[in-house]
Structures are given as C-alpha cells and as structure tokens.
Design a protein around this motif. Structure first.
Motif, short mmCIF file in Angstrom:
data_model
loop_
_atom_site.label_atom_id
_atom_site.label_comp_id
_atom_site.label_asym_id
_atom_site.label_seq_id
_atom_site.Cartn_x
_atom_site.Cartn_y
_atom_site.Cartn_z
N PRO A 150 35.23 -35.29 23.89
CA PRO A 150 34.38 -34.45 24.74
C PRO A 150 34.43 -32.98 24.37
CG PRO A 150 36.39 -35.06 25.89
CD PRO A 150 36.39 -35.83 24.61
N ALA A 151 33.29 -32.33 24.46
CA ALA A 151 33.21 -30.88 24.24
C ALA A 151 33.86 -30.16 25.40
CB ALA A 151 31.76 -30.45 24.08
N TYR A 152 34.22 -28.90 25.16
CA TYR A 152 34.81 -28.06 26.19
C TYR A 152 33.71 -27.26 26.89
CZ TYR A 152 39.62 -28.70 24.43
OH TYR A 152 40.83 -29.22 24.06
N ASP A 153 33.74 -27.24 28.22
CA ASP A 153 32.83 -26.38 28.98
C ASP A 153 33.50 -25.03 29.20
OD1 ASP A 153 30.52 -28.20 30.63
OD2 ASP A 153 32.20 -29.29 29.75
N LYS A 154 32.68 -24.00 29.28
CA LYS A 154 33.20 -22.68 29.60
C LYS A 154 33.71 -22.67 31.04
CE LYS A 154 33.03 -19.94 27.02
NZ LYS A 154 34.00 -19.67 25.93
N GLN A 155 34.74 -21.89 31.27
CA GLN A 155 35.31 -21.86 32.62
C GLN A 155 34.29 -21.41 33.65
OE1 GLN A 155 38.53 -19.04 33.53
NE2 GLN A 155 39.56 -20.63 34.70
N GLU A 156 33.44 -20.48 33.31
CA GLU A 156 32.41 -20.04 34.26
C GLU A 156 31.52 -21.20 34.67
OE1 GLU A 156 28.97 -16.58 34.73
OE2 GLU A 156 29.90 -16.94 32.77
N PHE A 456 37.35 -18.00 23.07
CA PHE A 456 38.06 -17.40 24.19
C PHE A 456 37.35 -16.13 24.63
CE2 PHE A 456 42.50 -19.28 23.04
CZ PHE A 456 42.18 -20.44 23.75
N PRO A 457 37.18 -15.93 25.94
CA PRO A 457 36.34 -14.82 26.42
C PRO A 457 36.84 -13.44 26.02
CG PRO A 457 37.55 -15.84 28.22
CD PRO A 457 37.71 -16.74 27.05
N TYR A 458 38.15 -13.29 25.81
CA TYR A 458 38.68 -11.98 25.46
C TYR A 458 39.47 -12.05 24.15
CZ TYR A 458 37.49 -11.65 30.36
OH TYR A 458 36.81 -11.72 31.57
N GLY A 459 39.16 -13.07 23.33
CA GLY A 459 39.82 -13.22 22.05
C GLY A 459 41.23 -13.79 22.19
N GLY A 460 41.92 -13.83 21.08
CA GLY A 460 43.29 -14.32 21.09
C GLY A 460 43.41 -15.71 20.51
N SER A 461 44.64 -16.19 20.45
CA SER A 461 44.95 -17.49 19.89
C SER A 461 45.30 -18.46 21.01
CB SER A 461 46.14 -17.37 18.92
OG SER A 461 45.86 -16.44 17.89
N ASP A 462 45.47 -19.73 20.63
CA ASP A 462 45.83 -20.75 21.61
C ASP A 462 47.31 -20.64 21.93
OD1 ASP A 462 45.86 -22.94 23.27
OD2 ASP A 462 45.99 -24.40 21.63
N ASN A 463 47.63 -19.67 22.77
CA ASN A 463 49.02 -19.44 23.14
C ASN A 463 49.09 -18.96 24.59
OD1 ASN A 463 48.24 -16.71 23.08
ND2 ASN A 463 48.99 -16.45 20.97
N LEU A 464 50.17 -18.35 24.97
CA LEU A 464 50.36 -17.91 26.34
C LEU A 464 49.77 -16.54 26.64
CD1 LEU A 464 54.12 -18.97 26.79
CD2 LEU A 464 52.08 -20.29 27.40
N ASP A 465 49.24 -15.88 25.62
CA ASP A 465 48.78 -14.49 25.79
C ASP A 465 47.28 -14.35 25.98
OD1 ASP A 465 51.39 -13.47 25.49
OD2 ASP A 465 51.22 -13.60 23.31
N ALA A 466 46.49 -15.33 25.53
CA ALA A 466 45.05 -15.25 25.73
C ALA A 466 44.74 -15.36 27.23
CB ALA A 466 44.35 -16.37 24.97
N VAL A 468 42.16 -16.34 30.57
CA VAL A 468 41.05 -17.15 31.07
C VAL A 468 39.92 -16.22 31.49
CG1 VAL A 468 42.62 -18.99 31.78
CG2 VAL A 468 41.94 -17.25 33.44
N TRP A 469 38.75 -16.80 31.73
CA TRP A 469 37.54 -16.01 31.95
C TRP A 469 37.65 -15.02 33.11
CZ3 TRP A 469 34.39 -17.59 36.33
CH2 TRP A 469 33.25 -16.80 36.50
N TRP A 470 38.18 -15.47 34.24
CA TRP A 470 38.20 -14.57 35.41
C TRP A 470 39.29 -13.50 35.32
CZ3 TRP A 470 42.98 -15.05 37.29
CH2 TRP A 470 43.61 -16.30 37.31
N ASP A 471 40.20 -13.61 34.35
CA ASP A 471 41.30 -12.66 34.21
C ASP A 471 40.87 -11.51 33.30
OD1 ASP A 471 43.79 -11.47 34.23
OD2 ASP A 471 44.72 -12.92 32.87
N ASN A 472 39.94 -10.73 33.80
CA ASN A 472 39.31 -9.66 33.02
C ASN A 472 40.30 -8.52 32.76
OD1 ASN A 472 37.72 -7.60 31.99
ND2 ASN A 472 36.02 -7.97 33.38
N PRO A 473 40.65 -8.24 31.50
CA PRO A 473 41.63 -7.19 31.23
C PRO A 473 41.10 -5.79 31.44
CG PRO A 473 40.73 -8.02 29.18
CD PRO A 473 40.15 -8.87 30.26
N ASN A 474 39.80 -5.66 31.62
CA ASN A 474 39.19 -4.33 31.75
C ASN A 474 39.01 -3.89 33.20
OD1 ASN A 474 38.82 -4.16 28.87
ND2 ASN A 474 37.12 -5.61 29.10
N LYS A 475 39.49 -4.71 34.14
CA LYS A 475 39.34 -4.35 35.56
C LYS A 475 40.65 -4.58 36.30
CE LYS A 475 34.38 -5.12 36.09
NZ LYS A 475 33.34 -5.79 36.89
#
Length: 475
Positions: A150-156, A456-466, A468-475
C-alpha cells in the motif's frame, strides 16, 4: 466484573493482514477457533489493544514522566525504528471487517451502531499511529491480498479522513438507540460513544493549531457543539481484570517480572513538590527514606533504585485502569481554545475551564478526594494569569496526562511546554519528534517507503528527528 466471550481472546490470530492461504480440506479446520465471528466480537478484540496506546515505556519516557533506573538506552533514544504492523493486522483489520460487513447481526445491537463504533475506534487507532509516524498506509491499507504494497497517505489527508469518519459516526449514533453487545469499554451505550467520538474530534482539531488554524477552529467548534465528554464518569477508560491475560502493563513489569526499571522523573517530581500537587502521592511512592525523589532523566549509568520514587503502587495494581481520553483533557482543550479566541470568553473562560480541568484531574487520580486542591490552585506556578495562560494550561495538561505518554508527547511537540531537556551527554541527540518506520518496510514496501521518506513535510531522514506534518518548526 465484565465477562469476555472466550472467542474474543483468539480473534487476533484469526484475521489475516496480508492474505491467507485457502484450503478446502476439512483437515485444515481448527475446531478451537471459530470460522466466523460476530461484529461485536471483532470490536471487543480491537478494544483489547487500547491499553497499548498508553501503556508503553517509550511513550512515558519521551515526555519525561519516567526515568530509567537500569537499562538506560530507552531514555537515550537508542531505538529509532518501531513496528506498526501489529496495529494493522490486529485491531484495524478487525474494525475494517466490521465497517465493510454485509452480514452484521442486528440481535447484537443496532447494525448502524456497530459500524459507527468501529469507525470511531478506527479513527482513534489511526490518530495514535499517524501522530507517531506521520504519513502512513491508509487509503490502500487493510486490503489483504488485494494490495500487499500500500502507498502512504499524507498525514493531512489522513486527518481529513478521520474527521469524516467521526462525522459519519456522530450522525449515525445521533439517530440510533440500543446498546451493542460485547463492548468492554462503554457497555454498548451509544451516547457514551458519541461523546467520546466528538471529544477525540475536538482534540484532533487542536493538534492542527500550527498548520491550519482556520480548519482547526472550525473542526473544534463542530465537535464541541455536537457534545463531548462532560464528566469523569464518561471518561474513555480501559479497565483491567484480575487475571494474567488482561492485567495492567505496569503490574506485569513491576510485580510479575520484578522489574523496578522506572522511577518518576526529576522534572515531574520537582514540579509537583514545588506546587504542593495533591496528585503526587498517587503518582509516586516514597523512597526508602520516606521522601519523594525524582530521578534525573536520561542518565548514562544505572542507579540505586531504593533512593528514588517508583511509580505509585495504586497505579500498578493488576486491575489498575488506563485513562485514555478524559473530561480533564476536554476542559484543558477548551481553556486553550478560549485563550486563543476559538470559543467565546477570552481569559475569563480560559481560567474557568483551566480550574475545572485541574479539579477534574485531581478527582480522577485521587478517587474523588479533593484534599489540598484549593491550596494547589493558588500556588504561583499554578494560578492562572493572562500573560502565562498558554504555558500554564499546557503544563498542567502535561501533569494530568501522566502515563498517557504518546498523547502527552504529541502535545509537548505541538506546544513546547513544559520546557524539557534531552538526555545529557548523549551525542547531542534531541528529544524525538517522531518514530522511525519499521525496518521491514524498506524491503516489504520499498518504493512506497522511499516515496514517503522523500516527502517528509519538513525534510529529514527516517529517524527520530524528522517532524510530522502538524509539528510545524516555524511556529
């Protein structure tokens, strides 16, 4: 004490996630497993996975409720990838079977209620999963052998669909009467399920505050106006039994296995002691010297267990319940919404809901005993002020969500409160922002996995630092 149909306990093994080999010979029929199960039995089996949403060591370590006395790797973020497969082939496949069934038995309660409850639980489980991993297989998932990749859906998109599922369930339950059988949480009461559905809808809406405030406000008010959990007796709680197969996770860990691996963290104990918090005696046991002492978080060496406060004895009994969604949570959400101007009343309404939330929390945790509550509410760090309203609401919500770690971790990621420090001297590893996908996905679902990671919505690798969509680093 509830009685659980014996078949419910074995359903998880009887449902296939990736498709099962079919045989026609009777010799392959297992007489100890039912060939067919009812919709309400599938719902009940799915409910038995609910404690895993809260009772998880990693969940309680990320928001720093607990600290390791030994085996310290967990609090130092050594594990990066976590497996979500069991959630799919367990509760979610069961619920999908109910939602799509054409043969539900009306003798087990109104069919529309069975489907509505399945949709609510599906939304609740997927909400938990997407907040841990972000983008996930959703629209193409749960198809069995029809789609093994199965394909992945965006969190939004997942959030949008979960809002729709909850809307559908709310509308159905509004027009239905009668209890469904085998429901081990609410006893099949449709009004209770309606309130629960609207409450998680409202809490999900709050999660969007940093990415789409207009939508968040709209969804929040829609859910609030539809009717939410309005007292502690309506809380969404999983009640364990006095039997090994259905006992509290912390009882298994501390008592059955003798693992005193977790003490309360120093940040939590220090805050609660400094504010004369009446819940501290419930949350923690005193150490060998008769004091409440929190353990510094994320130390690199084991410590002497007797020097620190372990998890409170009443919270790790065999039958200790698991609080999943509560009246206090709803009130904290309303307090934040009033402070933000999403609902009327401004700071006055925010303060009222905030105080009511704290009282509901104390009553919940202290068995309705409010001794010390009045003194607690006037402590400088607790008393509501307009200037510090948002921080204090978030901080007291953190205290309330004790042991419901993944939910608290999500709220910490969204709000940034309370201010927590990562494990010290740990190669600059920060507190995780998400969990890595199962390593099996790299081989089992390579193309879709790679597409998800690259998006990934804000870039990064598949690790603990990327993030999720609602975790906006700019706000």
């Amino acid at each position: 004490m509830r009685k659980i149909n014996k078949y419910i306990l074995i359903l998880a093994a009887g449902v296939c996630f990736t498709g099962c080999t079919k045989f026609d010979d009777d010799i392959n029929t297992n007489p100890n497993k039912p060939a067919k199960v009812s919709g309400t039995q599938l719902i009940a089996n799915s409910e038995m996975y609910l404690p895993g949403i809260a009772n998880n060591a990693y969940g309680s370590l990320y928001p720093q409720y607990l600290a390791n006395t030994t085996y310290i790797d967990d609090a130092r973020y050594t594990t990066v990838n976590f497996n979500f497969y069991s959630w799919y082939y367990g509760p979610l496949m069961n619920l999908e079977s109910v939602i799509n069934s054409k043969t539900l038995d009306g003798n087990e309660g109104p069919v529309e209620n069975q489907v509505a409850v399945a949709k609510i639980l599906k939304a609740y489980f997927f909400w938990h999963l997407t907040d841990r991993w972000g983008d996930l297989p959703y629209s193409q998932a749960l198809k069995g052998s029809e789609n093994l990749n199965p394909a992945y859906d965006k969190q939004e998109q997942i959030y949008d669909n979960l809002f729709l599922l909850l809307d559908q369930a709310n509308a159905t339950l509004t027009n239905s009467t009668g209890a469904i059988k085998n429901d081990i949480v609410y006893g099949g009461a449709s009004l209770s399920w309606k309130k629960f559905a609207n409450t998680i809808h409202m809490l999900m809406a709050l999660r969007l505050s940093k990415v789409n405030e207009n939508k968040a406000k709209t969804e929040f008010n829609k859910a609030l106006n539809a009717g939410i959990i309005d007292n502690n007796s309506a809380n969404f709680v999983y009640k364990h039994l006095a039997e090994e197969t259905n006992e509290n996770y912390w009882y298994t860990s501390y008592t059955r296995q003798g693992r005193n691996w977790y003490a309360l963290s120093k940040p939590l104990v220090d805050l609660m002691q400094g504010t004369a918090d009446p819940r501290l005696a419930t949350y923690a046991d005193k150490n060998a010297k008769g004091n409440y002492v929190g353990l510094a978080y994320g130390l690199s060496d084991a410590v002497k267990v007797e020097e620190y406060s372990l998890l409170g004895s009443n919270l790790r009994k065999q039958t200790s319940p698991v609080y999943l969604v509560t009246y206090a949570q709803a009130l904290f959400a309303k307090a934040e919404a009033a402070k933000a101007g999403w609902i009327p009343g401004g700071d006055a309404a925010a303060e009222t809901n905030y105080k009511q939330a704290i009282e509901a929390s104390v009553r919940q945790w202290n068995n309705n005993d409010v001794t010390g509550l009045d003194n607690f509410l006037i402590q400088p760090e607790v008393a509501y002020t307009a200037a510090e309203g948002t921080r204090k609401i978030a901080t007291q919500r953190w205290v309330h969500l004790f042991l419901n770690g993944y939910e608290s971790w999500s709220e910490w990621r969204r709000t940034g409160f309370p201010v927590l420090s990562p494990a010290p001297n740990n190669n600059n590893k920060q507190i995780p922002r998400r969990e890595g996908y199962p390593t099996q996905e790299r081989l089992n679902n390579t193309n879709n996995y790679n597409q998800a990671v690259s998006s990934f919505p804000y870039g990064g690798s598949d690790n603990l630092d990327a993030r999720v969509w609602w975790d906006n680093p700019n706000k």
